[in-house]
Structure formats: structure tokens, C-alpha cells
Design a protein around this motif. Structure first.
Motif, PDB file in Angstrom:
ATOM      1  N   THR B 122      20.186 -13.827   8.867  1.00  0.00           N
ATOM      2  CA  THR B 122      19.454 -12.587   9.147  1.00  0.00           C
ATOM      3  C   THR B 122      20.254 -11.352   8.751  1.00  0.00           C
ATOM      4  OG1 THR B 122      20.303 -12.777  11.371  1.00  0.00           O
ATOM      5  CG2 THR B 122      18.025 -13.464  11.035  1.00  0.00           C
ATOM      6  N   ASP B 123      21.569 -11.493   8.593  1.00  0.00           N
ATOM      7  CA  ASP B 123      22.371 -10.356   8.148  1.00  0.00           C
ATOM      8  C   ASP B 123      21.947  -9.984   6.726  1.00  0.00           C
ATOM      9  OD1 ASP B 123      24.358  -8.677   7.150  1.00  0.00           O
ATOM     10  OD2 ASP B 123      25.800  -9.451   8.602  1.00  0.00           O
ATOM     11  N   PRO B 124      21.477  -8.727   6.519  1.00  0.00           N
ATOM     12  CA  PRO B 124      20.954  -8.382   5.195  1.00  0.00           C
ATOM     13  C   PRO B 124      21.971  -8.565   4.076  1.00  0.00           C
ATOM     14  CG  PRO B 124      21.101  -6.434   6.612  1.00  0.00           C
ATOM     15  CD  PRO B 124      21.323  -7.621   7.479  1.00  0.00           C
ATOM     16  N   LEU B 125      23.255  -8.410   4.406  1.00  0.00           N
ATOM     17  CA  LEU B 125      24.274  -8.553   3.362  1.00  0.00           C
ATOM     18  C   LEU B 125      24.415  -9.987   2.873  1.00  0.00           C
ATOM     19  CD1 LEU B 125      27.529  -6.520   3.881  1.00  0.00           C
ATOM     20  CD2 LEU B 125      25.910  -6.482   1.995  1.00  0.00           C
ATOM     21  N   ARG B 126      24.017 -10.933   3.706  1.00  0.00           N
ATOM     22  CA  ARG B 126      24.126 -12.342   3.323  1.00  0.00           C
ATOM     23  C   ARG B 126      22.785 -12.890   2.873  1.00  0.00           C
ATOM     24  NH1 ARG B 126      25.369 -15.857   7.580  1.00  0.00           N
ATOM     25  NH2 ARG B 126      26.228 -17.366   6.108  1.00  0.00           N
ATOM     26  N   ASN B 127      21.754 -12.074   2.959  1.00  0.00           N
ATOM     27  CA  ASN B 127      20.432 -12.622   2.692  1.00  0.00           C
ATOM     28  C   ASN B 127      19.998 -12.381   1.253  1.00  0.00           C
ATOM     29  OD1 ASN B 127      17.356 -12.609   2.638  1.00  0.00           O
ATOM     30  ND2 ASN B 127      17.856 -13.602   4.579  1.00  0.00           N
ATOM     31  N   ALA B 128      19.688 -13.463   0.562  1.00  0.00           N
ATOM     32  CA  ALA B 128      19.336 -13.362  -0.857  1.00  0.00           C
ATOM     33  C   ALA B 128      18.056 -12.549  -1.064  1.00  0.00           C
ATOM     34  CB  ALA B 128      19.174 -14.757  -1.442  1.00  0.00           C
ATOM     35  N   ALA B 129      17.117 -12.598  -0.118  1.00  0.00           N
ATOM     36  CA  ALA B 129      15.873 -11.847  -0.284  1.00  0.00           C
ATOM     37  C   ALA B 129      16.167 -10.350  -0.349  1.00  0.00           C
ATOM     38  CB  ALA B 129      14.914 -12.160   0.865  1.00  0.00           C
ATOM     39  N   ASP B 199      16.624  -3.949   6.057  1.00  0.00           N
ATOM     40  CA  ASP B 199      17.441  -4.637   7.061  1.00  0.00           C
ATOM     41  C   ASP B 199      16.826  -5.944   7.525  1.00  0.00           C
ATOM     42  OD1 ASP B 199      19.401  -2.794   7.056  1.00  0.00           O
ATOM     43  OD2 ASP B 199      18.601  -1.608   8.712  1.00  0.00           O
ATOM     44  N   ASP B 200      15.531  -6.073   7.345  1.00  0.00           N
ATOM     45  CA  ASP B 200      14.833  -7.215   7.925  1.00  0.00           C
ATOM     46  C   ASP B 200      14.275  -8.106   6.812  1.00  0.00           C
ATOM     47  OD1 ASP B 200      13.150  -8.986   9.131  1.00  0.00           O
ATOM     48  OD2 ASP B 200      12.330  -7.535  10.566  1.00  0.00           O
ATOM     49  N   PRO B 201      14.993  -9.202   6.491  1.00  0.00           N
ATOM     50  CA  PRO B 201      14.563 -10.050   5.374  1.00  0.00           C
ATOM     51  C   PRO B 201      13.158 -10.621   5.572  1.00  0.00           C
ATOM     52  CG  PRO B 201      16.649 -10.837   6.311  1.00  0.00           C
ATOM     53  CD  PRO B 201      16.196  -9.694   7.153  1.00  0.00           C
ATOM     54  N   PHE B 202      12.825 -10.951   6.826  1.00  0.00           N
ATOM     55  CA  PHE B 202      11.525 -11.570   7.093  1.00  0.00           C
ATOM     56  C   PHE B 202      10.393 -10.588   6.772  1.00  0.00           C
ATOM     57  CE2 PHE B 202       8.005 -12.856   9.906  1.00  0.00           C
ATOM     58  CZ  PHE B 202       7.868 -14.175   9.495  1.00  0.00           C
ATOM     59  N   LEU B 203      10.531  -9.373   7.279  1.00  0.00           N
ATOM     60  CA  LEU B 203       9.533  -8.334   7.034  1.00  0.00           C
ATOM     61  C   LEU B 203       9.418  -8.032   5.535  1.00  0.00           C
ATOM     62  CD1 LEU B 203       7.684  -6.302   8.485  1.00  0.00           C
ATOM     63  CD2 LEU B 203       9.586  -4.690   8.402  1.00  0.00           C
ATOM     64  N   LEU B 204      10.581  -7.943   4.895  1.00  0.00           N
ATOM     65  CA  LEU B 204      10.606  -7.659   3.454  1.00  0.00           C
ATOM     66  C   LEU B 204       9.825  -8.717   2.686  1.00  0.00           C
ATOM     67  CD1 LEU B 204      11.804  -6.015   1.070  1.00  0.00           C
ATOM     68  CD2 LEU B 204      13.742  -7.575   1.114  1.00  0.00           C
TER      69      LEU B 204
END
Lengths: 96, 470
Positions: B122-129, B199-204
Motif C-alpha cells: 500500500t506504500d505508494p513508493l513501493r507500488n507499481a501502479a 497515495d492510494d493505489p487501489f483508488l488510482l
């Protein structure tokens, strides 16, 4: 760029709009309306290669006229640039 | 469509890593500045009163108009405009590879975004999306669109997916034109401002999937070419930015020309709808910056205070602001008709001068995004190779962007304006037979550009923050 030929092939609007009370000087070759004779004469010389002697003379006269106006514009714009330069020099010296 | 507040938030996540790597507190301060892009760059260097800073910016644009006007040789202007070299075509393999990369990126975005919770990323820095969308797409794809050439048509995964479906082939209504793309662009920026999309990969990923659904629906109704050629906001945006680039696709294949000279051709702006789109591209950058200022907070507070929902306040500000921008631009085009003493129709003038604005928009995009795109590029590369189990944040590489990159941002803003002045100059010479008429036709547009420069510089000189109340 299709230098000042009819500009709007792709447009969905009319490329020219002449107010009803205005005099239009139309180009005898392509019909483009101009607000001033000088504009039309210059257009003729630039866009239509086969000028008559009269048109050629009018084009040359219009070019001289245009050059004189450009010279005046250059002097004014040089003056403005100098004004900008020293104006800002002072402003920065005082407030900077 | 992101700019400062959000990417700053993303960049703020980078900071601890950057700071840890830096020896001195002063050096750490400088690093903060780069990640924020133009806003912090401008703040860092401004030591004169704000009004003088703004007046200087406006005067630079005004003076550049006077300097451009000194160039009155038609043949020379045309030579600059038409200079070009043919380039070899990309070839089928490269095109297929681009399509593959696009589809792969979309697939990774969906998996990493929807599975952010269950995969523990969930950390945006680690999230590929998050990294693919904000660094890969909004950073590098858009940057390359105006710096090199627009590769989006080859990469576009939305188009690739939409092309699979059968189409009803309804005729695309002409009167809609590019207005759906205008609405789409404004909607995307609105979402970016009022939700934590960075900040929110899921929402993005939900937004990405929603966008995909709209693309598919539009393509099924009207056919892929009609939909992506008119109504698709992202394609239109990248195509518009691509006009600034030195490499362009023409009828005779790829062609190299001087940067920005593609903007002197306005055939692709074929009506008020396309003018509206260009103005929207310029407007959204300003809107995004403006809602981070304290002036906006002061304007919005009483409205929110009396119970108007914040989302509605933001929406009203966006619609009113866009309407104002469009009105001002059309007014400056109408002014050109008077100052140049011409019978060229106002709509035609608006159409011909509109592309010059894109140079300005590209300058602001570069200023806002270069720092983030550079510093997070290695992060993206590492996370993209292991999107399901990326290394911990502390182990992720971040490029330490040198201090002068902030200066590149300021130079880009200025360069964009100067390019726009030249493009308008060149366009005017193409449009008017009398050179003095050509100069006079630019008075209105120049005043508009000076005003816009000062407004933008004012925004970047304000301390930036996240948009309030949302």
C-alpha cells in the motif's frame, strides 16, 4: 504553412467575416477581402505571381509604405526596450 | 494530470530516503526543493519583493514580443518554420514492442493496484501502479511527447483493449467534436485534486479501470478510430503535447523539425472545440496550482463554512475558471481583429493562434514534473521488475537530483513562453500580408500571455500545500 492563402480548409467556420457597414478591398484573383488597399496590394504581390504592371506598381508602393511603418515601429520598440531595461535596473537597485 | 500538491506528497515519501543519504542539513533542504519542482525552485531563488518578481516575468514576455517583432524577414521566418529532415520509420517490431509494453504496464497496474492490500504494497513508493501512472506515464510518457515525439498512439493500452471489442459503428456526432475530451481532461484533473490519487493505489486503479470502461464503451458505440481521434482525453492531450515535439508523423512518414514549429500548423484545430481543448490543457495546470494556495483557502472557507460541500466548491471553481480562461482567450482573438484591422473571422484567429499556447503548457509540465520524474525513475525501474514483491522502501534507489534541475524548471517556464511568442509571430506572418498588421495582430495575445505569466509566477511563488477541505 501555406503563406497567407485562404487559411481555413479544415475549419468548420467561415474564414472571413466582413462587417456589413465596412468597405472590403477584395483580391481580384482569389476574392479574399481586406480592410485596407495596402493589405490587398501586398497580398497580391506575395500570393499571386502573375501581376499586371499596375498591380506590380501598387505592390512596390505598398512595400515602401510598409517599410516606412516598420521603421517607425522599430524605433518605438527599441525605445520601449531601453525603458524596460533601465526601468528594471533601477527597480532592482532600489528594491532588490 | 498531476502537479504539485500530490506529487509533492509522493515526493515527500522519498524525502526520508534522500535525507538519510545526505550529510548536511543544508544539502537536505536543497533536495526537498527539487522534488517539489518549480514551486520550491522559485521560492528558493526569490529574494526580491513579489510584485517585482511578477513584473519582471511579465516584462520578459513583453520584451520577447518586441524582440521577435524585430525579425521582419518573411523568407527567414518561413525557413525556420519549414526546416526539417525525413527520419526512418520505427518499423513493425518497435511498434509491436511498444504495444506490448503498454498492455503489460496496464496489467501490472491493475494487479498491483487492486491487490495492494493483500500483497502488502500500500506504500505508494513501493507500488507499481502508482509509480507506473505518475512516474512512467504522467512523468516520462508526457515529457517525451513534447521533448521528442508522441509515442502514445503506439503504446496506448486503452486503445489496444478497446480495439478487441466489436463496434456498433454509429456515426460520431460532429457537433460533439473534442468537447468530450475537454470534459474528460477536466474530470481527470478534478479527481486528481479532490482525491488522494497519488497515495492510494487501489483508488488510482479504480480510476484507470473506469477510464478503460469509458474507452471501451465509446469505441463499441462509435468505432475505435472515431473515439480515440476525437473524444479520448488522454490521446488528445498527448497528441497536443506531441505538436510541440521535434519529431512528428506526417503524411510522408516521420519528420524532424525545430521544436515547437509543428505549432504553426493549425489544420488539426478545426473548430472551437479544439480551441477549447487547448485552453483546457493550459487551464488545468493553473487550477492544480491555484487550489494549493492560501488565496484559494480564503475564497473557499466561507463557502464551505455555510455548508456548501467542498467537492461542489472545487467543481464550481473549475468550471468558472475554465470558462474565464476560454472567454479571455477568445476576447484576445477578437482584439486581434481590431488591432490588425483585418476581416479574418474571430473564430479563425482563435483557431490559428491556439496551438502557440501548447508551448506554454509544455513548459509548465516540464517545470512541475522533471524533478519527480528523474528522482523516482530508478525506483520505478526496480519496482517494475518485481511489482508483486518490491524491496522495502529503505532499499529502493532514488536518484539524487542535483540542485540546478530546479533552475531547469524555471528556464522551461520561460522557454515555453518565448517559444509561444515566436510561434504566434510566425503564425501572424503566415496569416497577414502586411507585416505591421502581423505585429499588431499579436497585441491581444501578448497581453494575455503577460497576464498569464504573472498569474502563474504568483502561484509558484506562494508556499504550496495540499488542497484544503478535501
Amino acid at each position: 504553412m501555406s503563406r497567407d492563402t485562404a487559411p481555413a480548409t479544415a475549419s468548420d467556420a467561415e474564414p472571413y467575416a466582413v462587417p456589413p457597414d465596412a468597405t472590403a478591398h477584395e483580391c481580384p484573383r482569389c476574392g479574399r477581402p481586406f480592410a485596407r488597399e495596402r493589405h490587398r496590394d501586398l497580398h497580391l504581390g506575395q500570393s499571386h505571381p502573375d501581376l499586371t504592371a499596375d498591380e506590380r506598381a501598387a505592390y512596390d508602393a505598398a512595400r515602401d509604405d510598409e517599410a516606412a511603418d516598420l521603421r517607425r515601429f522599430r524605433i518605438v520598440s527599441l525605445g520601449l526596450l531601453v525603458l524596460f531595461y533601465f526601468g528594471f535596473l533601477f527597480l532592482f537597485a532600489i528594491f532588490g | 494530470m498531476r502537479r504539485s500538491p500530490r506529487p509533492t506528497r509522493l515526493a515527500r515519501r522519498v524525502l526520508p530516503v534522500v535525507v538519510a543519504a545526505l550529510a548536511t542539513a543544508a544539502a537536505a533542504d536543497r533536495a526537498t526543493a527539487h522534488a517539489g519542482g518549480i514551486r520550491s525552485a522559485a521560492r528558493e531563488t526569490v529574494s526580491v519583493p513579489t510584485w517585482l518578481f511578477l513584473a519582471t516575468g511579465g516584462a520578459v514576455v513583453g520584451a520577447s514580443f518586441l524582440l521577435a517583432s524585430a525579425v521582419t524577414d518573411r523568407a527567414y521566418i518561413r525557413r525556420i518554420d519549414t526546416w526539417g529532415r525525413p527520419l526512418p520509420d520505427a518499423g513493425r517490431v518497435a511498434t509491436l514492442a511498444a504495444r506490448g509494453v503498454g498492455l503489460l504496464a496496464l496489467a501490472v497496474t491493475v494487479v498491483a493496484g487492486l491487490g495492494a492490500e493483500s500483497l502488502g504494497i500500500t506504500d505508494p513508493l513501493r507500488n507499481a501502479a502508482v509509480l507506473l501512472v505518475w512516474v512512467g506515464w504522467w512523468g516520462w510518457v508526457v515529457l517525451s511527447a513534447y521533448l521528442v515525439g508522441n509515442v502514445w498512439p503506439a503504446v496506448d493500452p486503452f486503445r489496444a483493449v478497446a480495439g478487441v471489442f466489436p463496434t456498433l459503428d454509429r456515426a460520431y456526432p460532429d457537433r460533439l467534436g473534442s468537447w468530450p475530451a475537454v470534459a474528460g481532461l477536466l474530470a481527470l484533473v478534478y479527481l486528481e485534486v479532490v482525491t488522494p490519487l497519488a497515495d492510494d493505489p487501489f483508488l488510482l486503479t479504480l480510476v484507470v479501470l473506469g477510464y478503460l470502461a469509458v474507452s471501451v464503451a465509446g469505441s463499441v458505440a462509435f468505432g475505435v478510430d472515431d473515439w480515440f481521434g476525437n473524444a479520448d482525453a488522454v490521446s488528445q492531450l498527448l497528441r497536443a503535447y506531441g505538436r510541440v515535439a521535434p519529431v512528428a508523423r506526417t503524411a510522408d512518414g516521420l519528420r524532424l523539425r525545430l521544436p515547437g514549429m509543428g505549432l504553426t500548423e493549425a489544420d488539426w484545430v478545426d473548430g472551437r472545440d479544439d480551441v477549447g481543448f487547448v485552453v483546457a490543457v493550459v487551464f488545468v495546470t493553473t487550477y492544480d496550482g491555484f487550489v494549493g494556495t492560501s488565496l484559494w483557502a480564503d475564497v473557499a472557507r466561507p463557502l464551505v463554512g455555510v455548508g456548501v460541500p467542498a467537492l461542489v466548491v472545487y467543481l464550481l471553481a473549475m468550471l468558472a475558471g475554465y470558462g474565464l480562461f476560454l472567454w479571455l482567450y477568445l476576447a484576445s482573438a477578437r482584439a486581434a481583429r481590431r488591432t490588425a484591422d483585418t476581416f479574418v473571422a474571430p473564430g479563425e484567429l482563435a483557431r490559428r493562434f491556439a496551438p502557440s499556447l501548447l508551448a506554454i503548457a509544455a513548459g509548465y509540465h516540464l517545470a512541475h514534473n522533471l524533478g519527480t520524474a528523474l528522482s523516482l525513475a530508478p525506483t520505478l525501474a526496480v519496482v517494475a521488475t518485481a511489482p508483486l514483491s518490491p524491496p522495502p522502501v529503505a532499499a529502493l534507489p532514488v536518484l539524487l537530483v542535483p540542485g540546478w534541475v530546479g533552475g531547469v524548471g524555471v528556464a522551461a517556464v520561460l522557454g515555453g513562453h518565448l517559444l509561444a511568442v515566436w510561434v504566434a509571430h510566425s503564425t501572424a506572418y503566415d496569416l497577414f500580408p502586411d507585416r505591421l498588421q502581423a505585429i499588431r495582430s499579436q497585441y491581444g495575445v501578448t497581453v494575455a500571455m503577460v497576464a498569464y505569466t504573472m498569474a502563474s509566477l504568483w502561484i509558484v511563488s506562494r508556499p504550496g500545500g495540499a488542497p484544503p477541505f478535501v
